[in-house]
Design an enzyme around this catalytic site. Structure first.
Site, PDB file in Angstrom:
ATOM      1  N   ASP A 129      -2.514   9.091   7.840  1.00  0.00           N
ATOM      2  CA  ASP A 129      -1.687   8.083   7.170  1.00  0.00           C
ATOM      3  C   ASP A 129      -0.307   8.618   6.818  1.00  0.00           C
ATOM      4  O   ASP A 129       0.651   7.857   6.695  1.00  0.00           O
ATOM      5  CB  ASP A 129      -2.397   7.576   5.915  1.00  0.00           C
ATOM      6  CG  ASP A 129      -3.571   6.721   6.340  1.00  0.00           C
ATOM      7  OD1 ASP A 129      -4.638   7.292   6.633  1.00  0.00           O
ATOM      8  OD2 ASP A 129      -3.398   5.491   6.451  1.00  0.00           O
ATOM      9  N   ARG A 145       0.861  -1.194   0.000  1.00  0.00           N
ATOM     10  CA  ARG A 145       0.000   0.000   0.000  1.00  0.00           C
ATOM     11  C   ARG A 145       0.902   1.250   0.000  1.00  0.00           C
ATOM     12  O   ARG A 145       1.901   1.279   0.729  1.00  0.00           O
ATOM     13  CB  ARG A 145      -0.938   0.013   1.227  1.00  0.00           C
ATOM     14  CG  ARG A 145      -1.927  -1.153   1.232  1.00  0.00           C
ATOM     15  CD  ARG A 145      -2.997  -0.979   2.295  1.00  0.00           C
ATOM     16  NE  ARG A 145      -3.966   0.032   1.929  1.00  0.00           N
ATOM     17  CZ  ARG A 145      -4.901   0.515   2.770  1.00  0.00           C
ATOM     18  NH1 ARG A 145      -4.959   0.090   4.019  1.00  0.00           N
ATOM     19  NH2 ARG A 145      -5.764   1.428   2.356  1.00  0.00           N
TER      20      ARG A 145
HETATM   21  O1  MRU Z   1      -7.529   2.375   4.331  1.00  0.00           O
HETATM   22  P1  MRU Z   1      -7.296   2.284   5.813  1.00  0.00           P
HETATM   23  O2  MRU Z   1      -8.441   1.715   6.572  1.00  0.00           O
HETATM   24  O3  MRU Z   1      -5.976   1.626   6.136  1.00  0.00           O
HETATM   25  O4  MRU Z   1      -7.173   3.801   6.241  1.00  0.00           O
HETATM   26  C1  MRU Z   1      -6.964   4.101   7.581  1.00  0.00           C
HETATM   27  C2  MRU Z   1      -7.037   5.536   7.887  1.00  0.00           C
HETATM   28  O5  MRU Z   1      -7.181   6.379   7.029  1.00  0.00           O
HETATM   29  C3  MRU Z   1      -6.831   5.920   9.322  1.00  0.00           C
HETATM   30  O6  MRU Z   1      -7.572   7.048   9.647  1.00  0.00           O
HETATM   31  C4  MRU Z   1      -5.352   6.212   9.533  1.00  0.00           C
HETATM   32  O7  MRU Z   1      -4.571   5.125   9.124  1.00  0.00           O
HETATM   33  C5  MRU Z   1      -5.038   6.520  10.929  1.00  0.00           C
HETATM   34  S1  MRU Z   1      -5.018   5.082  11.902  1.00  0.00           S
HETATM   35  C6  MRU Z   1      -4.451   5.357  13.431  1.00  0.00           C
END
Ligand code: MRU
Length: 350
Positions: free
Chosen positions: A236, A88
């Site tokens: 992220d 990712r």
């Molecule tokens: O696609 P995801 O579910 O991995 O995205 C997660 C998010 O956007 C969260 O808000 C982010 O990783 C913060 S987690 C502490």
């Protein structure tokens, strides 16, 4: 405590986040390729969680490598790191974790192969423990910013399920609630993957924290009705100027918060801060399958062949952010200065 992921002698165990909230099942990944698949398919998701998952994947794969010498081990280690890095693109924690495993490898590469393998396992386990400690420190640092009572809106899942435990944004909420704040959490459902309604609602209900799920398009109306006193989300990747990449829809919530004079906070560990990326413009945004948008719960909800966009993240410009809460302290604008200052700070311990 909810166990999001765990290193065990049988492999890396994940709670299967694609099955929540109706089924609480666990998946054991016995090879690093299975760990990589778990990240791609979002059995494990959330920036800090996928970082530590990748580190555990590196440790697992290297431990299983057939090698008697460092010359045999090194190319296998590098391939494992490359494969996990390709899972990712947006959450910088993934690359931070792999970098840390590479640094550990370089530090111990003059030792026997068995010793290198064991040092990598220990490093991944250390990252797991440190992540929980960082979440708890963020909780302590951020709790005072939340209202003593009222509604707090969150988007996506930045909780125990997105970390090794406790959570970032939800960790701050947990900490405020344990200090006596009477908070009702509003959880945006977070289309299309529904991390809010499936995961945030599940884990807050598990902890007995009052929670109300709303469809994403209700957030503005809830603010207008005076039901939201603060917004807190995770991240992220945070660029050097404080621009924040987070789950798609975060940007719209930030603008709504600004319009309604509601503080918009971001909570993230230092592993999410990317000082090497100048602004949000340079953050790579993952594009996911159109099927996540055209289908809902296995049912087609858009015409066959229709054009679809499905960016998994957006960027919220720093001007919308009231504070960035980290384990090292709270940064406020101008972020290019406050984040640099925190770079030198220690984690705040209990
Ligand atoms: O696609 P995801 O579910 O991995 O995205 C997660 C998010 O956007 C969260 O808000 C982010 O990783 C913060 S987690 C502490």
């Amino acid at each position: 405590m909810i166990k999001t992921l765990e290193w065990t002698s049988a492999g890396v165990v994940f709670i299967d986040q694609t099955k929540l909230p109706t089924e609480e099942t666990y998946v054991t990944c016995k090879t690093y390729q299975e760990v990589a698949d778990a990240i791609v398919t979002m059995i494990v998701r959330g920036a800090p969680a996928i970082g530590v998952a990748a580190a555990m994947g590196v440790a697992l794969g290297t431990n299983q490598a057939q090698a008697n010498t460092i010359a045999e081990l090194r190319p296998q280690f590098e391939k494992i790191c490359d494969d996990l890095a390709a899972t990712r693109p947006t959450a910088v924690n993934l690359f931070w974790a792999i970098r840390r495993m590479k640094d550990k490898f370089s530090e111990v590469d003059s030792q026997p192969v068995a010793q290198i393998k064991s040092e990598l396992i220990k490093e991944a386990q250390r990252m797991y423990i440190e992540d929980i400690a960082a979440c708890e420190a963020m909780g302590r640092n951020g709790a005072v910013l939340l209202p003593k009572s009222g509604g707090v809106l969150t988007h996506c899942n930045a909780g125990a399920l997105a970390t090794c435990g406790y959570g970032t944004a939800l960790g701050v909420i947990r900490s405020a609630v344990s200090s006596g704040s009477k908070i009702n959490v509003y959880a945006d459902e977070t289309r299309p993957f529904l991390q809010g309604s499936r995961l945030t609602a599940w884990e807050l209900q598990h902890d007995g924290i009052p929670t109300t799920v709303i469809a994403d398009n209700m957030a503005g109306a809830m603010m207008r009705l005076g039901k939201i006193n603060a917004v807190i989300v995770g991240a992220d990747r945070i660029a050097a100027n404080g621009d924040v990449a987070n789950k798609i829809g975060t940007y719209s919530v930030a603008i709504l918060a600004k319009e309604h004079n509601i503080p918009f906070y971001v909570a993230a560990p230092w592993s999410t801060i990317d000082l090497a990326t100048a602004t949000g413009e340079q953050i790579p945004i993952e594009q996911r399958s159109p099927k996540e948008v055209t289908h809902h719960a296995g049912k087609q909800v858009a015409p066959t062949g229709i054009a679809v966009e499905n960016p998994a993240f957006d960027v919220t410009p720093n001007k919308y952010i009231a504070a960035i809460i980290t384990e090292r302290g709270v940064a406020k604008a101008p972020y290019s200065e406050s984040l640099r200052a925190l770079e030198k700070a220690e984690t705040v311990t209990a």
